[in-house]
Design a protein around this motif. Structure first.
Motif, PDB file in Angstrom:
ATOM      1  N   ASP A 153      69.051  89.483  18.000  1.00 55.24           N
ATOM      2  CA  ASP A 153      68.984  89.156  16.569  1.00 55.24           C
ATOM      3  C   ASP A 153      67.721  88.392  16.203  1.00 55.24           C
ATOM      4  OD1 ASP A 153      71.596  90.143  16.202  1.00 55.24           O
ATOM      5  OD2 ASP A 153      72.465  88.227  16.805  1.00 55.24           O
ATOM      6  N   LEU A 154      66.854  88.117  17.175  1.00 54.58           N
ATOM      7  CA  LEU A 154      65.859  87.067  16.956  1.00 54.58           C
ATOM      8  C   LEU A 154      64.419  87.542  16.917  1.00 54.58           C
ATOM      9  CD1 LEU A 154      67.475  84.614  19.496  1.00 54.58           C
ATOM     10  CD2 LEU A 154      67.634  84.473  17.003  1.00 54.58           C
ATOM     11  N   VAL A 155      63.672  86.938  16.011  1.00 54.84           N
ATOM     12  CA  VAL A 155      62.216  87.096  15.955  1.00 54.84           C
ATOM     13  C   VAL A 155      61.615  85.691  15.982  1.00 54.84           C
ATOM     14  CG1 VAL A 155      60.247  87.848  14.547  1.00 54.84           C
ATOM     15  CG2 VAL A 155      62.340  89.236  14.618  1.00 54.84           C
ATOM     16  N   ALA A 156      60.674  85.463  16.892  1.00 51.63           N
ATOM     17  CA  ALA A 156      60.050  84.139  17.007  1.00 51.63           C
ATOM     18  C   ALA A 156      58.751  84.082  16.212  1.00 51.63           C
ATOM     19  CB  ALA A 156      59.769  83.828  18.478  1.00 51.63           C
ATOM     20  N   PRO A 157      58.652  83.164  15.247  1.00 55.99           N
ATOM     21  CA  PRO A 157      57.374  82.969  14.543  1.00 55.99           C
ATOM     22  C   PRO A 157      56.409  82.205  15.456  1.00 55.99           C
ATOM     23  CG  PRO A 157      59.249  82.057  13.299  1.00 55.99           C
ATOM     24  CD  PRO A 157      59.702  82.296  14.705  1.00 55.99           C
ATOM     25  N   LEU A 158      55.167  82.659  15.535  1.00 56.69           N
ATOM     26  CA  LEU A 158      54.175  82.025  16.413  1.00 56.69           C
ATOM     27  C   LEU A 158      52.879  81.785  15.647  1.00 56.69           C
ATOM     28  CD1 LEU A 158      54.689  84.242  19.607  1.00 56.69           C
ATOM     29  CD2 LEU A 158      55.620  81.954  19.193  1.00 56.69           C
ATOM     30  N   PHE A 159      52.252  80.652  15.955  1.00 58.30           N
ATOM     31  CA  PHE A 159      50.994  80.276  15.297  1.00 58.30           C
ATOM     32  C   PHE A 159      49.857  80.375  16.297  1.00 58.30           C
ATOM     33  CE2 PHE A 159      54.494  77.836  13.379  1.00 58.30           C
ATOM     34  CZ  PHE A 159      54.390  78.289  12.064  1.00 58.30           C
ATOM     35  N   ILE A 218      56.505  87.204  15.264  1.00 59.54           N
ATOM     36  CA  ILE A 218      55.701  87.384  14.054  1.00 59.54           C
ATOM     37  C   ILE A 218      54.569  86.364  14.095  1.00 59.54           C
ATOM     38  CG2 ILE A 218      57.256  85.942  12.627  1.00 59.54           C
ATOM     39  CD1 ILE A 218      56.474  87.983  10.310  1.00 59.54           C
ATOM     40  N   LEU A 219      53.360  86.841  13.860  1.00 59.06           N
ATOM     41  CA  LEU A 219      52.165  86.015  14.043  1.00 59.06           C
ATOM     42  C   LEU A 219      51.605  85.478  12.737  1.00 59.06           C
ATOM     43  CD1 LEU A 219      49.720  87.743  16.529  1.00 59.06           C
ATOM     44  CD2 LEU A 219      51.436  85.978  16.962  1.00 59.06           C
ATOM     45  N   PHE A 220      51.210  84.199  12.804  1.00 52.30           N
ATOM     46  CA  PHE A 220      50.489  83.531  11.714  1.00 52.30           C
ATOM     47  C   PHE A 220      49.179  83.009  12.288  1.00 52.30           C
ATOM     48  CE2 PHE A 220      54.984  83.185  10.752  1.00 52.30           C
ATOM     49  CZ  PHE A 220      55.044  83.508   9.403  1.00 52.30           C
ATOM     50  N   GLY A 221      48.094  83.123  11.528  1.00 50.95           N
ATOM     51  CA  GLY A 221      46.781  82.717  12.045  1.00 50.95           C
ATOM     52  C   GLY A 221      46.223  81.474  11.378  1.00 50.95           C
ATOM     53  N   LEU A 222      45.505  80.693  12.169  1.00 45.80           N
ATOM     54  CA  LEU A 222      44.777  79.527  11.637  1.00 45.80           C
ATOM     55  C   LEU A 222      43.292  79.726  11.912  1.00 45.80           C
ATOM     56  CD1 LEU A 222      47.725  78.388  12.610  1.00 45.80           C
ATOM     57  CD2 LEU A 222      46.622  76.177  12.348  1.00 45.80           C
ATOM     58  N   PRO A 223      42.563  80.193  10.910  1.00 51.07           N
ATOM     59  CA  PRO A 223      41.141  80.435  11.098  1.00 51.07           C
ATOM     60  C   PRO A 223      40.359  79.121  11.009  1.00 51.07           C
ATOM     61  CG  PRO A 223      41.714  80.833   8.828  1.00 51.07           C
ATOM     62  CD  PRO A 223      43.001  80.459   9.528  1.00 51.07           C
ATOM     63  N   ALA A 245      51.945  73.221   9.974  1.00 50.53           N
ATOM     64  CA  ALA A 245      51.718  74.123  11.109  1.00 50.53           C
ATOM     65  C   ALA A 245      50.466  74.949  10.909  1.00 50.53           C
ATOM     66  CB  ALA A 245      52.929  75.026  11.316  1.00 50.53           C
ATOM     67  N   VAL A 246      50.203  75.371   9.672  1.00 47.68           N
ATOM     68  CA  VAL A 246      49.046  76.236   9.421  1.00 47.68           C
ATOM     69  C   VAL A 246      47.897  75.483   8.734  1.00 47.68           C
ATOM     70  CG1 VAL A 246      50.332  78.412   9.411  1.00 47.68           C
ATOM     71  CG2 VAL A 246      50.080  77.138   7.268  1.00 47.68           C
TER      72      VAL A 246
END
Ligand code: PBG
Length: 316
Positions: A20-26, A67-72, A199-200
């Motif tokens: 059931d799970l999706v891990a958000p990652l930074f 699921i990916l989030f980016g910090l430029p 976080a971002v």
């Protein structure tokens, strides 16, 4: 019927499974080691290298999605690092897809707020209002860059009108008609996103907010309209966000559609549980399962949660 653990297990209507799970990652540019996020205990800003280790661990634990989030490092008015070929998320997608692409679904959050110097989810006019149509062109460009880099699911979270159609058309025209879209369809302007902005490293210029484009918590029927529009525009899966304060919306959307309905247990939901548990006021693991169970019971097909790894470990 409640007298023993075994009978309770027999009659249980709802289960939480690792599936059931999706891990958000930074993932953050220009760091050599992972950086803790104060308001999200246990979650870090990853370097490219630590991100690979984290996903390897999630694969071993059987978690089916990230699921990916980016910090430029570089932010500008238009958020150009969002679609740069060597942008931080594109580099990460390339490596993750090459190493783990056949074992875990690699999703890309698609928005501009992490990439703009003003922190809004799109480009602005002179008065500081987001220009919807110019923004969705940039979303389309970003979707192509993410697809090229190896994203397996495109997840637009900006709440601009017509964003799903713009992205669907761009993907189809560039040979990515097979890529599904997970639309953040019913996304509320929520105070529960506070820790995510830490976080971002995003602050909205001039103390602004996103109430002009995200939904108002006073309304639930509006979610039905947003969901219907996104499906008509080509969304394959829809999302409700946040989760715990919007169980009514999850349940209503579940009744409305036949496609998968995702729910996002957001940063503030996680942080509240962590903080109360750290004070010894609640049992962290019990509340983790109870809240995820409630989200599932309300009708979520899968859940984006910062607890994903903890749940997978607990279920082993
Ligand atoms: C926008 C985005 C946000 C979150 C996910 N995507 C922040 C916002 O809309 O302000 C929040 C997620 C969370 O709080 O965990 N790119």
């Amino acid at each position: 019927m409640r007298g023993s653990d075994s009978i309770r297990r027999l009659v249980a209507e709802t289960e939480i499974s690792v599936n059931d799970l999706v891990a958000p990652l930074f993932v953050r540019e220009d760091i050599d080691s992972p950086q803790p996020i104060k308001s999200l205990p246990g979650i870090v800003q990853h370097s490219q290298e630590s991100l690979l280790n984290e996903v390897a661990e999630l694969v071993d634990l059987g978690v089916p999605g990230v699921i990916l989030f980016g910090l430029p490092t570089h932010k500008d008015e238009i958020g150009s690092q969002a679609w740069a070929e060597d942008g931080v998320v594109q580099i990460a997608l390339n490596e993750l897809n090459a190493k783990f692409g056949s074992h875990i679904s690699i999703m890309a959050d698609l928005c501009l707020d992490e990439y703009t110097d003003h922190g809004h989810c799109g480009v602005l006019d002179e008065e500081g209002n987001v220009i919807n149509d110019a923004t969705i062109e940039l979303y389309a460009q970003t979707a192509i860059a993410q697809a090229r880099a190896g994203a397996q699911v495109i997840a637009p979270s900006g709440m601009m009108d017509g964003q799903v159609a713009a992205i669907r058309n761009a993907l189809d025209a560039n040979g990515y008609s097979h890529l599904p879209i997970l639309a953040y369809s019913a996304k509320y302007a929520s105070a529960f996103y506070g820790p995510f902005r830490d976080a971002v490293n995003v602050t909205i210029a001039g103390g602004g907010d996103r109430k002009g484009y995200q939904q108002d918590w006073h309304n639930s029927r509006e979610a039905a309209v947003e969901v219907a529009l996104d499906l008509a525009e080509g969304a394959d899966m829809v999302m409700v966000k946040p989760a715990l304060a919007y169980l009514d919306v999850i349940s209503q959307v579940r009744e409305q559609v036949d496609c998968p309905v995702a729910a996002y247990q957001v940063s503030g939901e996680y942080a509240m549980i962590k903080a109360a548990a750290a004070n010894g006021w609640i049992d962290e693991q019990a509340v983790m399962f109870e809240t995820l169970g409630a989200i599932k019971r309300a009708g979520a097909s899968f859940i984006l949660s910062y607890f994903s790894k903890d749940v997978a470990k607990a279920l082993q």
